[in-house]
Design an enzyme around this catalytic site. Structure first.
Site, mmCIF file in Angstrom:
data_model
loop_
_atom_site.group_PDB
_atom_site.id
_atom_site.type_symbol
_atom_site.label_atom_id
_atom_site.label_comp_id
_atom_site.label_asym_id
_atom_site.label_seq_id
_atom_site.Cartn_x
_atom_site.Cartn_y
_atom_site.Cartn_z
ATOM 1 N N ASP A 144 -8.146 26.140 -23.482
ATOM 2 C CA ASP A 144 -6.872 26.635 -24.016
ATOM 3 C C ASP A 144 -7.043 28.034 -24.617
ATOM 4 O OD1 ASP A 144 -8.410 25.753 -26.158
ATOM 5 O OD2 ASP A 144 -6.837 24.575 -27.103
ATOM 6 N N HIS A 194 -9.326 22.750 -18.648
ATOM 7 C CA HIS A 194 -9.896 21.447 -18.315
ATOM 8 C C HIS A 194 -8.873 20.342 -18.563
ATOM 9 C CE1 HIS A 194 -10.148 20.555 -22.582
ATOM 10 N NE2 HIS A 194 -10.685 21.747 -22.758
#
Length: 453
Positions: free
Chosen positions: A354, A72
């Site tokens: 992540d 994102h």
């Protein structure tokens, strides 16, 4: 190239007057990583147009599939530093405010009409774009939206305009879209798709909800994976405890804020400080003093040291192999189907975090990759050889850089081949067989349930 002049070298190899060298001495330590520079890379602030290597191949090759895994975009922190004012960042989308994008205004209008979209379960109740005048925790910012509008535009120029991967009459069956249940990943996916697709049509958008951040779907039961994750967390803790500079900084920051050191550490201050840094907002102050750049540098430097030790100790790598196998297996199965002639799911988008990208990079053996920045993208391209149509090859790209030959399964192939990509079967063999060898196993189930030595 500007060469630095050097004085004549004596026969014993020593330079009598100057210590300058054209080539650095290979025995010296590599230059220390600059934590501030690395933080700028992590922020990924949209400024200059990005150059990328996506879509490059010999002219007789045909692009048949693209699978994209994104992190994102820029977000508001997930943690707050206790007793400090939260960073003053506006999450309303304003096309007049920088950073912006030529299609931001149209994106906002279109997103507000999205009733015809098909979305799994809880996704349909999430907002399609950020809209709070003071960002909520973890909310995508305008910077985050713009990052993915740019990603989509860049990929469109390559894959749609140049390679015609999707035509103007594209159908829902040609896409596979999956996102975690966070507004920031849903909104990032929509921003990228809005500028990528030949014509964004809500009726053709079918977004699937993935409840697991490692996208393990129905194959999440893996005790050995959990074992290596716990071992990795112990390694992280041990490294942190040994770092005296870090401990001093935490003690100092805790005094400024007026809380116990343990409480400050638990609030994960780097997450919050990176938000101040990326948005060029002054670090927080109290009556006792201010958190400053020196505090930030020490914590960020420790983060970078942790990444380096993580590569060396291999515990994370073992975790990563088991964590990412379900996702990589799904990727390989789809690529095989397309290589056999199926025309469905030729463009795939996974919108993730992540903690999704990091283990995938590690499992593939791409050790040179930086920690996933905001709006990072990992791309798998499938190519058909026009001269031998039964032969298929893959390219893997990370943030526009070709990392195909950094992978463990294809790092030696380019020495024997003139083709700038990797045979599909090498990737298939890696996922179906070679990933388990280090566990002395032949299957994912066996590797997940065999007790580590």
């Amino acid at each position: 190239v500007h060469l630095i002049p050097v004085n004549p070298i004596r026969e014993d190899g020593l330079n009598p007057k100057s210590r300058k060298r054209i080539m650095p001495d290979l025995l010296t330590e590599p230059p220390a990583i600059d934590p501030v520079y690395e933080a700028h890379v992590y922020c990924n602030i949209p400024t200059i147009a990005e150059r990328s290597m996506e879509g490059h191949a010999p002219h007789y090759f045909k692009l048949v599939s693209v699978q994209v895994l994104i992190r994102h975009g820029d977000r508001y922190p997930l943690y707050a530093i206790p007793k400090t004012k939260r960073p003053d960042i506006d999450c309303m989308l304003l096309p007049s405010r920088k950073p912006s994008h030529p299609q931001l205004e149209a994106f906002i209008k279109y997103m507000s009409k999205g009733s015809a979209a098909q979305m799994d379960g809880s996704l349909s109740s999430l907002p399609r774009y950020p809209s709070h005048s003071l960002c909520e925790m973890g909310e995508l910012t305008q910077t985050g939206v713009v990052q993915h509008l740019r990603n989509g535009q860049l990929l469109r120029e390559i894959y749609i305009s140049k390679h015609k991967l999707l035509l103007s009459d594209w159908t829902a069956k040609q896409l596979y879209l999956e996102t975690t249940g966070k507004s920031r990943t849903l909104q990032s996916a929509l921003a990228l798709l809005y500028t990528f697709l030949p014509d964004f049509d809500w009726k053709k958008i079918n977004l699937r909800h993935q409840w697991s951040t490692i996208f393990c779907s129905g194959s999440c039961d893996c005790p050995v994976r959990n074992h290596y994750l716990e071992e990795e967390q112990r390694r992280q803790y041990s490294l942190r405890v040994k770092n005296n500079d870090l401990e001093k900084i935490y003690v100092d920051m805790a005094k400024i804020v007026g809380i116990r050191t343990r409480q400050l550490r638990a609030s994960n201050p780097i997450d919050s400080l990176l938000c101040y840094f990326c948005h060029n907002v002054s670090f927080p102050c109290t009556k006792t003093g201010c958190i400053g750049m020196e505090h930030f540098k020490v914590i960020k430097r420790h983060q970078l040291e942790d990444e380096r030790e993580r590569q060396e100790k291999k515990l994370y790598f073992l975790y990563a192999l088991l964590a990412t196998h379900p996702l990589l297996n799904q990727t390989v199965n789809r690529l095989q189907r397309i290589a056999e002639g199926k025309k469905e799911e030729v463009f795939v988008l996974y919108s993730a975090h992540d903690v999704t990208l990091s283990p995938v990079l590690s499992a593939l053996g791409i050790t040179e990759a930086r920690f996933p920045r905001f709006a990072a993208r990992l791309v798998f391209e499938l190519w058909q050889d026009g001269k031998r149509p039964k032969e298929h090859f893959i390219r893997i790209l990370y943030n526009g850089a070709d990392v195909t030959f950094q992978t463990s399964f294809c790092k030696d192939y380019y020495k024997r081949s003139s083709k700038p990509m990797c045979p599909l079967e090498k990737f298939v063999n890696f996922v179906k067989r070679d990933m388990f060898l280090i566990f002395n196993s032949t299957s994912y189930y066996d590797a997940c349930h065999r007790r580590p030595l």
